[in-house]
Design a protein around this motif. Structure first.
Motif, short mmCIF file in Angstrom:
data_model
loop_
_atom_site.label_atom_id
_atom_site.label_comp_id
_atom_site.label_asym_id
_atom_site.label_seq_id
_atom_site.Cartn_x
_atom_site.Cartn_y
_atom_site.Cartn_z
N GLU A 28 0.83 -1.20 0.00
CA GLU A 28 0.00 0.00 0.00
C GLU A 28 0.86 1.25 0.00
OE1 GLU A 28 -2.60 -0.11 3.31
OE2 GLU A 28 -3.93 -1.65 2.47
N TRP A 76 -7.80 14.02 -6.12
CA TRP A 76 -6.52 13.30 -6.17
C TRP A 76 -6.36 12.73 -7.58
CZ3 TRP A 76 -2.90 13.16 -2.35
CH2 TRP A 76 -3.31 13.51 -1.06
N THR A 130 -8.73 4.39 -2.20
CA THR A 130 -9.67 4.74 -1.12
C THR A 130 -9.14 5.93 -0.34
OG1 THR A 130 -8.65 3.20 0.43
CG2 THR A 130 -10.47 2.35 -0.92
N THR A 131 -9.96 6.44 0.62
CA THR A 131 -9.57 7.64 1.36
C THR A 131 -9.86 7.48 2.85
OG1 THR A 131 -9.87 10.05 1.53
CG2 THR A 131 -11.83 8.71 1.02
N ASN A 142 -0.92 12.15 2.20
CA ASN A 142 -1.76 13.07 2.98
C ASN A 142 -1.70 14.47 2.39
OD1 ASN A 142 -2.46 11.02 4.74
ND2 ASN A 142 -0.78 11.52 6.18
N ILE A 156 -5.27 6.32 -0.22
CA ILE A 156 -4.60 5.02 -0.05
C ILE A 156 -4.67 4.28 -1.39
CG2 ILE A 156 -4.53 2.88 1.26
CD1 ILE A 156 -6.16 4.36 3.44
N HIS A 166 -4.06 0.74 -3.00
CA HIS A 166 -3.92 -0.67 -2.63
C HIS A 166 -3.28 -1.46 -3.79
CE1 HIS A 166 -6.62 -0.09 0.86
NE2 HIS A 166 -7.27 0.76 0.05
N GLU A 212 -6.45 11.76 3.23
CA GLU A 212 -5.45 10.72 2.93
C GLU A 212 -5.96 9.83 1.79
OE1 GLU A 212 -2.67 7.60 5.41
OE2 GLU A 212 -4.80 7.73 5.96
N ARG A 218 0.42 5.48 0.83
CA ARG A 218 -0.45 6.47 1.47
C ARG A 218 0.11 7.88 1.27
NH1 ARG A 218 -4.02 4.40 5.53
NH2 ARG A 218 -3.92 2.12 5.67
#
Length: 370
Positions: A41, A57, A80-81, A45, A95, A97, A93, A43
């Motif tokens: 993953e 994003w 995803t967030t 921010n 993310i 995957h 944030e 991440r």
């Protein structure tokens, strides 16, 4: 005059209020660069001041996630967030995957109706295969050998090192890239083992300090009995040089002997050949003389059809003087006079004798016919 001044002031207040309302939200802190392993993953921010209406994003120029004050707008399950609040500011944030190598690139956070944005870079590390050419190594003790470790399918290429669990006299290693495969590298370990143990090849990526390793067992056996290749039993340098000079002189001597032998053998062959030709000529001469003699002997006139039962009497005829001209045989004949009855009673009738001489340039032969 006073009313005009009042209108201008009102206009300025409205513009100031619009400007304040438009600039009431901004990106306080944007995302930071990230390096992750393929399949893991990632991440990112983005911290925004209050008053925002829409956060977007994007990955490599494509919007993959949108966030409103009420709910996120998700277009893919891989993106995803998560949301946080800190000091009255909003933290969004994103993310990612199951990161793939194709995800590597620019990650951007932006606000609606604002030209302000913040971006970062995503790096993806691919850990490929790592293996040693042989699972079990059997080498000769105290003899140099090489062990090869290959890292294939790595992005970026790793740094390869060795962990040596074998007693050695000497060891060193180096790495080279394979020209046909930009994602592969090879490390070659050179060592002189003095016992059994293990060798471990370690591939490390400095960006994440992640590594992958492979271990192989090494067995050192004793050299064959009488082997001269063992380093401890090798000859000194002066002895090797002396042997080299000796072999060179021996080779030169053999070449000289061969040349001398060839030179001495050639005259002997010529002499033998000359003697052989001389014998052939001698035999031919003897044969020619013999044939000539037989021819001359047959050149005389001999009466091969006459045969007598009585004993022959030979009279010697006088040999005429020899001259340079070949003499012609002279035929002499005598006839006995008629004998009467008295004579016939005396005994058997004697036959006439004919005597002639055969002469040749070299030999005179008396032939008497009875």
């Amino acid at each position: 005059m006073g009313s005009s001044r009042t209108g201008i002031l009102a206009t300025l207040v409205v513009l100031a209020g619009l400007a304040a309302s438009g600039s009431s939200y901004e990106i306080i802190e944007g995302p930071k660069n990230a390096t992750v392993l393929e399949g893991s993953e990632a991440r990112f921010n983005c911290t925004i001041s209050p008053g925002w209406r829409l956060i977007m994003w994007s990955l490599n120029g494509t919007v993959v996630l949108s966030i409103t004050p009420t709910e996120p707008i998700i277009t893919s399950d891989r993106f995803t967030t998560a949301s946080y609040e800190e000091g009255g500011n909003f933290i969004s944030e994103m993310i990612i995957h199951d990161v793939q190598l194709s995800d590597a690139g620019h990650v951007r956070c932006s606000l609606q109706n604002s030209d302000r944005d913040a971006s970062a870079f995503l790096s993806v590390i691919v850990m490929g295969e790592l293996f040693i050419s042989s699972g079990v190594l059997i080498v000769i003790e105290d003899e140099p050998c090489n062990v090869t470790c290959r890292a294939s399918g790595w992005t970026p290429l790793p740094d390869i090192s060795w962990e040596i669990g074998v007693p050695v006299n000497h060891s060193s290693y180096y790495s080279v890239r394979e020209p046909d495969d930009p994602q592969s590298t090879v490390s070659i370990l050179a060592l002189t083992p003095q016992g059994n143990g293990t060798l471990t090849c370690v591939a490390t990526v400095e960006a994440l300090q992640v590594h992958k390793s492979v271990t192989v067992n090494l067995t050192a056996v004793q050299p064959p009995v009488g082997s001269l290749d063992k380093p401890g039993a090798s000859l000194p340098t002066w002895a090797i040089a002396l042997l080299a000079v000796s072999f060179s002189l021996l080779l030169i001597l053999i070449i000289v002997l061969i040349i001398i032998f060839c030179c001495c053998r050639v005259p002997g062959r010529e002499k033998k050949g000359s003697s052989y030709h001389s014998e052939v000529r001698k035999s031919a001469t003897v044969k020619t003389n013999k044939e000539t003699l037989q021819t001359k002997l047959k050149s005389g006139n001999e009466n091969h059809g006459y045969s007598s039962d009585e004993p022959r009497t030979t009279k010697s005829a006088s040999v005429p003087p020899r001259s340079s001209e070949p003499s012609v045989p002279e035929h002499r004949s005598s006839r006995q006079p008629y004998q009467g009855p008295d004579d016939r009673q005396q005994g058997p009738t004697s036959r006439p004798q004919i005597s002639f001489i055969m002469a040749s340039p070299r030999k005179v032969r008396n032939v008497t016919l009875v």
